[in-house]
Write a protein that holds these residues in place. Structure first.
Motif, PDB file in Angstrom:
ATOM      1  N   ASP A 290       0.834  -1.204   0.000  1.00  0.00           N
ATOM      2  CA  ASP A 290       0.000   0.000   0.000  1.00  0.00           C
ATOM      3  C   ASP A 290       0.869   1.256   0.000  1.00  0.00           C
ATOM      4  O   ASP A 290       0.596   2.206  -0.726  1.00  0.00           O
ATOM      5  CB  ASP A 290      -0.946  -0.004   1.199  1.00  0.00           C
ATOM      6  N   ALA A 291       1.931   1.261   0.794  1.00  0.00           N
ATOM      7  CA  ALA A 291       2.832   2.413   0.837  1.00  0.00           C
ATOM      8  C   ALA A 291       3.511   2.620  -0.516  1.00  0.00           C
ATOM      9  O   ALA A 291       3.671   3.755  -0.979  1.00  0.00           O
ATOM     10  CB  ALA A 291       3.876   2.233   1.936  1.00  0.00           C
ATOM     11  N   LEU A 292       3.902   1.525  -1.159  1.00  0.00           N
ATOM     12  CA  LEU A 292       4.533   1.603  -2.482  1.00  0.00           C
ATOM     13  C   LEU A 292       3.581   2.234  -3.496  1.00  0.00           C
ATOM     14  O   LEU A 292       3.939   3.181  -4.197  1.00  0.00           O
ATOM     15  CB  LEU A 292       4.944   0.202  -2.941  1.00  0.00           C
ATOM     16  N   TRP A 293       2.349   1.729  -3.566  1.00  0.00           N
ATOM     17  CA  TRP A 293       1.376   2.248  -4.530  1.00  0.00           C
ATOM     18  C   TRP A 293       0.922   3.663  -4.169  1.00  0.00           C
ATOM     19  O   TRP A 293       0.694   4.484  -5.053  1.00  0.00           O
ATOM     20  CB  TRP A 293       0.173   1.325  -4.649  1.00  0.00           C
ATOM     21  N   THR A 294       0.806   3.957  -2.877  1.00  0.00           N
ATOM     22  CA  THR A 294       0.420   5.305  -2.472  1.00  0.00           C
ATOM     23  C   THR A 294       1.485   6.311  -2.893  1.00  0.00           C
ATOM     24  O   THR A 294       1.168   7.383  -3.409  1.00  0.00           O
ATOM     25  CB  THR A 294       0.181   5.374  -0.951  1.00  0.00           C
ATOM     26  N   GLY A 295       2.757   5.947  -2.703  1.00  0.00           N
ATOM     27  CA  GLY A 295       3.841   6.833  -3.097  1.00  0.00           C
ATOM     28  C   GLY A 295       3.902   7.071  -4.593  1.00  0.00           C
ATOM     29  O   GLY A 295       4.253   8.153  -5.055  1.00  0.00           O
ATOM     30  N   SER A 296       3.526   6.068  -5.356  1.00  0.00           N
ATOM     31  CA  SER A 296       3.597   6.167  -6.814  1.00  0.00           C
ATOM     32  C   SER A 296       2.327   6.731  -7.439  1.00  0.00           C
ATOM     33  O   SER A 296       2.389   7.509  -8.394  1.00  0.00           O
ATOM     34  CB  SER A 296       3.862   4.775  -7.395  1.00  0.00           C
TER      35      SER A 296
END
Length: 113
Positions: A38-44
């Motif tokens: 989730d953090a990866l996709w939120t950042g991107s």
């Protein structure tokens, strides 16, 4: 649950006989992926990436460096191996297995790069 949802379409039928099985055409993304993913996709792609239109989502995802996806995959894989080891260890212990037997089984759970 599906039969209960669709029951109004079949008002004279008992709930157990409503001709609906399972509905599996979607995933609740906010509870499906891990915190790290989730953090990866939120950042991107932003916090509301799964809401509204998807016009820029593909481009946002493609903008993510390959190595970040690989790191996320490797981390998830390691977490899965640790989870399986823990479960197997508890199951073997409950079945009375010796530590030697557990050690022999752990070779099958060695992560590869």
């Amino acid at each position: 649950m599906s039969r209960r949802i669709f029951r109004p379409l079949f008002p004279r039928w008992p709930e157990g006989e409503v001709p609906i099985g399972h509905v599996t055409n979607g995933v609740h993304m906010s509870s499906w992926d891990s915190e790290e993913t989730d953090a990866l996709w939120t950042g991107s792609c932003g916090k509301d990436r799964w809401l509204g239109t998807l016009e820029t989502l593909e481009a946002d995802m493609r903008g993510l460096p390959d190595y970040r996806l690989w790191e996320c995959r490797a981390s998830a894989r390691q977490s899965l191996i640790e989870y399986v080891r823990e479960r197997l260890s508890r199951q073997l212990e409950a079945a009375g297995a010796t530590p030697r037997r557990w050690s022999a089984r752990s070779i099958y759970l060695t992560p590869t790069p």
